[in-house]
Design an enzyme around this catalytic site. Structure first.
Site, PDB file in Angstrom:
ATOM      1  N   ASP A 675       0.750  -1.118   0.197  1.00 51.17           N
ATOM      2  CA  ASP A 675      -0.054  -0.099  -0.272  1.00 51.17           C
ATOM      3  C   ASP A 675       0.774   1.245  -0.072  1.00 51.17           C
ATOM      4  O   ASP A 675       0.633   2.344  -0.605  1.00 51.17           O
ATOM      5  CB  ASP A 675      -0.713   0.205   1.356  1.00 51.17           C
ATOM      6  CG  ASP A 675      -1.931   1.062   1.160  1.00 51.17           C
ATOM      7  OD1 ASP A 675      -2.030   1.847   1.952  1.00 51.17           O
ATOM      8  OD2 ASP A 675      -2.702   1.067   0.165  1.00 51.17           O
ATOM      9  N   LYS A 679       1.492   4.600  -2.868  1.00 47.84           N
ATOM     10  CA  LYS A 679       1.314   5.529  -2.575  1.00 47.84           C
ATOM     11  C   LYS A 679       2.541   6.662  -3.127  1.00 47.84           C
ATOM     12  O   LYS A 679       2.280   7.638  -3.752  1.00 47.84           O
ATOM     13  CB  LYS A 679       1.181   5.840  -1.140  1.00 47.84           C
ATOM     14  CG  LYS A 679      -0.228   5.533  -0.691  1.00 47.84           C
ATOM     15  CD  LYS A 679      -0.469   5.384   0.934  1.00 47.84           C
ATOM     16  CE  LYS A 679      -1.834   5.054   1.277  1.00 47.84           C
ATOM     17  NZ  LYS A 679      -2.006   5.352   2.850  1.00 47.84           N
TER      18      LYS A 679
END
Length: 812
Positions: A675, A679
């Protein structure tokens, strides 16, 4: 027959010339081709520099000449095998002649236009001869001097072509030439006395266009080092992209206003014969480039944005001009007689003033000439003394069909105004192919990036929402819309209606707007749903200002964004998968968004409700450049490591994070670092870098056993089993009096994520709860970074970020 022109960068080395010959071989398989070449690299500039050096010191000039000579003989050695002695002797003789010219300049201490033209001509004479002989080794090729064919007047440095004689010479020569390939030098010509002349700025392009028109070529190809004409200068606007098709008039407008890939005179001969011109990239020959023709297929509003720097505004102003004819005539005659080029004109309807733009190096001379011309009127105070403003630039928005698109002028000047770019003067022709404005030179880069975003990036206003995903984030998003309904209507004059909602089982639509007080009941009574059925329903509604809102973390949902965008339906998403997928998909979504006037916003992809992506865009658009990014981007991981210690089990802390809504439905996505990697990838891409997810170095702290699990139960079991491993990680940091933070870093085009020991003096040390923090190191913030900090996880803040994106679309 085709005419191909290769610029200096295309023939700067033997390797590049081999690329050129491969292109020529391919293009000449089925038809005859005419090849026009520039001088090698920067040879012409060096030849002229040596000529100026020769007046001061002949030895310096000879040293420069020797450098030029070495390059040419190196290329001969690499390319020529059959007739090397013959080619070398001819080239040696040309350099011997050049040496004699320089010695003459030194002895006479004189450098006339005639001599400068002769010196400049050697670049193309040498390059065309060498390339032709290299081509002869594998192709049916010949060489011809352009000076024998193109005849001009006696202006040696910027000669005017005698098209009647030149066209006769060209057609006669090529009618009698049986070679499949003919190679000629660009830029050079001769006058009726056989003296060498040159065709001025962009002369090689012009030469190619002259041949194409005289021979009624099927196509003129200009081969350079970029893949066509761009929507803006790609060196300034990183998001700029090539224009696929453009009209002659649009190309002339863009080139007039500084698009250096093509010079305005080039187009004229081909325009008269309506010969298509294609701009292609020598180093990417399969790219289709830009096609310039009479009737381009894509004719949608603004085609490109260009600019010219180093402009001065000269203003003739005074009450004595009103109703008195002749002032304009005298102004333009004065400048014309001294060959001063006027690049911008505007006049007040009251006839009180005339404003013209000239190049800055002509400004002082222009002022002196005009003050002399209007000396009587100035003395009698009928007009004011000539006003000169310098350090300006002209920025132009170009598109042949702009007249068919309402509001473009308003969009242009609103965008500039929002970004504090002051407009000094405005001009728009009656044909409406171009809107140009004079601005401060300092603001040129900011203006270009601002207008490019306005006309080529996200911009469409949307007010009718279709929401998929109504779990934690989606539920709070709908609650926030309902709560703010009155405020939006009264303060922002916005009415946002939710038309459709869906979860994985049911969907419900109401074109009059779903009642957000009882939407759960309506959804329960809705019809069965699928991604395709929801999309088809949205499409069938065919409402203006439609926005598809994705509150899921579902890969399949992210894969249908393009379908919505192609229907001019904007997309707002907190789902990171699309923007962190392949770069081509990310780029395609951006391009489709622009093409179909549909916004694609994903602020919540990084930092939930924090304005991280928006701030980054503002930095880039205003001309700043990202040097480095350091960040803690996972609210869930920050929560975990802020609460994990020797008194708590890692399993229990992770379970608590999921319960609080900080993690993804699959917590392994957060804990594995995937994750966070997504980003930082999105931030790197938004900074203008082409990276893939696999390019991110992921230093995961999880053991392979945990990473290999396929469901949440097994994953949590692995955490319990490996508690000792996690306690060791904590203890190691604790012994160093450090805190554990999962950090993302981007610098010099490379990115990595991983667990780090953070000491007490670091900005990340006191980052509490589930907060995120981002440090942007840029040209404007080189040492003390721009810092964004706050809650970076949780349903409420994520929902507020999505809501903010919807409002952004409505306010665009």
């Amino acid at each position: 027959m085709k005419v191909l022109k290769f610029g200096g960068s295309s023939v700067a080395s033997s390797e590049n010339i081999e690329n050129v010959l491969a292109i020529v071989a391919k293009e000449s398989k089925n038809e005859k081709v005419v090849i026009v070449v520039s001088a090698f690299g920067k040879t012409t500039d060096k030849l002229l520099a040596a000529a100026n050096e020769a007046i001061v010191d002949i030895n310096i000039a000879k040293n420069t000449l020797e450098t030029i000579k070495n390059l040419h003989f190196e290329i001969i050695e690499n390319l020529i095998t059959k007739d090397m002695d013959v080619v070398s002797k001819e080239v040696f003789d040309l350099f011997k002649r050049l040496n004699s010219i320089y010695e003459g300049i030194f002895l006479l201490q004189e450098l006339s236009d005639k001599t400068l033209a002769k010196v400049a001509s050697f670049g193309e004479r040498l390059s065309s001869f060498i390339i032709a002989n290299a081509a002869k080794e594998t192709l049916n090729a010949s060489h011809k001097e352009s000076r024998d064919l193109i005849i001009t007047n006696n202006n040696h440095l910027n000669a005017q072509v005698n098209f009647k004689i030149s066209n006769e010479n060209i057609t006669t020569y090529f009618n009698n030439n049986n070679n499949q390939v003919v190679i000629l030098g660009g830029f050079i010509a001769s006058n009726s006395s056989k003296e060498t002349t040159t065709l001025g700025r962009g002369g090689s392009d012009f030469t190619a266009s002259i041949y194409a028109a005289a021979l009624d070529a099927n196509e003129l190809q200009i081969w350079t080092d970029v893949s066509g004409m761009y929507t803006a200068n790609p060196r300034i606007v990183k998001q700029a992209f090539p224009i696929s098709e453009i009209s002659y008039e649009e190309a002339m407008e863009l080139s007039h206003f500084g698009a250096k890939v093509l010079y305005p005179p080039t187009i004229q001969p081909s325009l008269r014969k309506e010969i298509p011109i294609r701009i292609k990239n020598t180093f990417d020959p399969e790219n289709s480039g830009t096609l310039i023709s009479k009737n381009p297929k894509n004719n949608n509003g603004v085609k490109g944005i260009s600019h010219i720097e180093d402009i001065s505004l000269i203003t003739l102003e005074g009450g004595g001009m009103i109703g008195i004819p002749g002032f304009s005539k005298r102004l333009f005659e004065t400048l014309s007689q001294e060959k001063i080029n006027v690049v911008f004109i505007t006049q007040a309807s009251s006839e009180h003033s005339i404003c013209v733009g000239v190049y800055e190096n002509d400004a002082l001379k222009s002022k002196e000439l005009l003050e002399e011309t209007f000396s009587i009127e100035i003395t009698r105070k009928k007009i004011k003394p000539i006003i000169v403003e310098s350090n300006l630039a002209i920025i132009a928005v170009v598109g042949e069909s702009m007249k068919n698109h309402q509001g473009l002028s308003g969009q242009m000047f609103s965008a500039l105004g929002r970004n504090n770019v002051n407009v000094r003067a405005i001009a728009q022709g009656s044909s409406e192919k171009n809107i140009s404005a004079v601005i401060n030179k300092y603001d040129a880069k900011k203006a270009l990036t601002t207008l490019h975003e306005q006309f080529f990036e996200e911009k469409t206003k949307q007010l009718n929402l279709f929401v998929t995903g109504v779990g934690n984030v989606g539920e709070r998003f709908l609650a926030q819309i309902n709560q703010q309904k009155k405020f939006l209507k009264e303060n922002l004059k916005l009415k946002i209606k939710v038309i459709g909602i869906a979860n994985s089982k049911k969907m419900f639509f109401d074109e009059s707007g779903i009642n957000l007080k009882n939407w759960k009941e309506a959804l329960n009574n809705g019809e069965p749903t699928s991604l395709d059925s929801f999309y088809n329903k949205v499409k069938a509604c065919n409402l203006v200002n439609s926005v598809f809102v994705d509150n899921t973390a579902n890969k399949e949902v992210s894969e249908i964004y393009e379908k919505y965008l192609r229907e001019s339906i904007s997309v707002v998403t907190c789902n990171k998968i699309a923007c962190a997928s392949s770069f081509n998909n990310y780029k395609t979504l951006k391009e489709v968004s622009r093409k179909y006037n549909a916004s694609f916003l994903f602020e919540t992809n990084v930092g939930a409700g924090l304005p991280i992506i928006d701030t980054l865009k503002n930095l880039i658009n205003s001309g700043d450049r990202i040097h480095k990014i350091q960040a803690v981007l996972s609210g869930s991981l920050n929560f975990v490591f802020n609460n994990f210690d020797e008194d708590a089990t890692f399993h229990d802390v992770v379970a608590e994070a999921q319960k609080e809504g900080y993690t993804e439905p699959d917590p392994k996505i957060d804990l594995s670092g995937v994750d966070v990697a997504r980003k930082i990838l999105i931030l790197a891409r938004e900074s203008g870098y082409n990276l893939e997810l696999e390019d991110i170095t992921n230093n995961s702290f999880l053991l392979e056993e945990s990473l290999a699990t396929s469901n949440n139960k097994d994953f949590y079991d692995s955490l319990i089993k490996n508690e000792t491993h996690f306690q060791h990680i904590f203890q190691e940091a604790n012994d160093k009096e450090c805190r554990l933070k999962y950090v993302a870093e981007f610098e010099n085009g490379k990115a990595n994520v991983g667990l780090q020991h953070i000491s007490a003096d670091h900005p990340f040390y006191n980052l509490e709860g589930s907060d995120n923090i981002v440090l942007f190191f840029t040209e404007r913030y080189p040492e003390n970074p721009l810092i964004i900090k706050g809650a970076g996880a949780g349903a409420d803040v994520t929902a507020s970020g999505i809501f903010a994106d919807v409002i952004r679309i409505a306010n665009q």
